[in-house]
Design an enzyme around this catalytic site. Sequence first.
Site, mmCIF file in Angstrom:
data_model
loop_
_atom_site.group_PDB
_atom_site.id
_atom_site.type_symbol
_atom_site.label_atom_id
_atom_site.label_comp_id
_atom_site.label_asym_id
_atom_site.label_seq_id
_atom_site.Cartn_x
_atom_site.Cartn_y
_atom_site.Cartn_z
ATOM 1 C CG ASN A 88 -4.316 -1.486 -9.953
ATOM 2 O OD1 ASN A 88 -5.511 -1.620 -9.704
ATOM 3 N ND2 ASN A 88 -3.596 -2.430 -10.536
ATOM 4 C CG HIS A 89 -5.858 3.926 -5.635
ATOM 5 N ND1 HIS A 89 -6.440 4.874 -4.830
ATOM 6 C CD2 HIS A 89 -6.199 4.288 -6.894
ATOM 7 C CE1 HIS A 89 -7.107 5.752 -5.552
ATOM 8 N NE2 HIS A 89 -6.973 5.394 -6.827
ATOM 9 N NE ARG A 90 2.658 0.214 -1.010
ATOM 10 C CZ ARG A 90 3.847 0.491 -0.472
ATOM 11 N NH1 ARG A 90 4.389 1.693 -0.650
ATOM 12 N NH2 ARG A 90 4.479 -0.422 0.235
#
Length: 225
Positions: A88-90
Amino acid sequence: MSFPLPETAYPITQPDGTVHRGSVFLQAVIGHPRWQIGDYSYASAHLPPRDWAAHLAPYLYEFSPEKLVIGKFCQIADGVQFITSSANHRHDGFSTYPFAIFHGRFDNAPSMPGPGPDTVIGHDVWIGQGARILPGACIGDGVIIGAGAVVGGTVAPYQVVAGNPARVISARFPADVAQRLREIAWWDWPIEMIERHEVAICGANLARLDAAAAEIDRAGGAFPS
């Protein structure tokens, strides 16, 4: 011929006596600390990888905070990938760009997301060719996942899901039957007893399985020899 042990790397023997290297019992070939794998769960690949853990879950690192949990007797087809939480990315700010990866400072880095949830696969789950399992998915016992499906969220036991995003196509059995199968939990029986009742398990003969479970109950939880 006796059923292969769950720690057997290549459990399928071909007619010429050689092992089929494209199918493996995952317990035997994955020693990754963030994986938790039940007995007899297997994966297949047309081109067997050197590293099955990286092949199946490329974003699950040894330092990842999340886990990938796979139950017993799961069947994972060619091309399946688990996209775990470390991928995941923020995405709650103005940018999703992972600046920390490139400047090498990870402690309290504002561009990095917090730890994500585990991905959990139940027992006797069939994951079809090329499916993608998204971060934090929770797949119930006995689920069938169609080829190419993209699955997130929670899938109740004994459902058939397909599509992108994956949706429930049908229930495999009525709710009371699904509940009884989870109570019986045949996947926890010794393999010899499972083989003895293979006809009932694969032929959906709940009366036979109920009788076997009752026999166990009468024996105080002991499995008949």
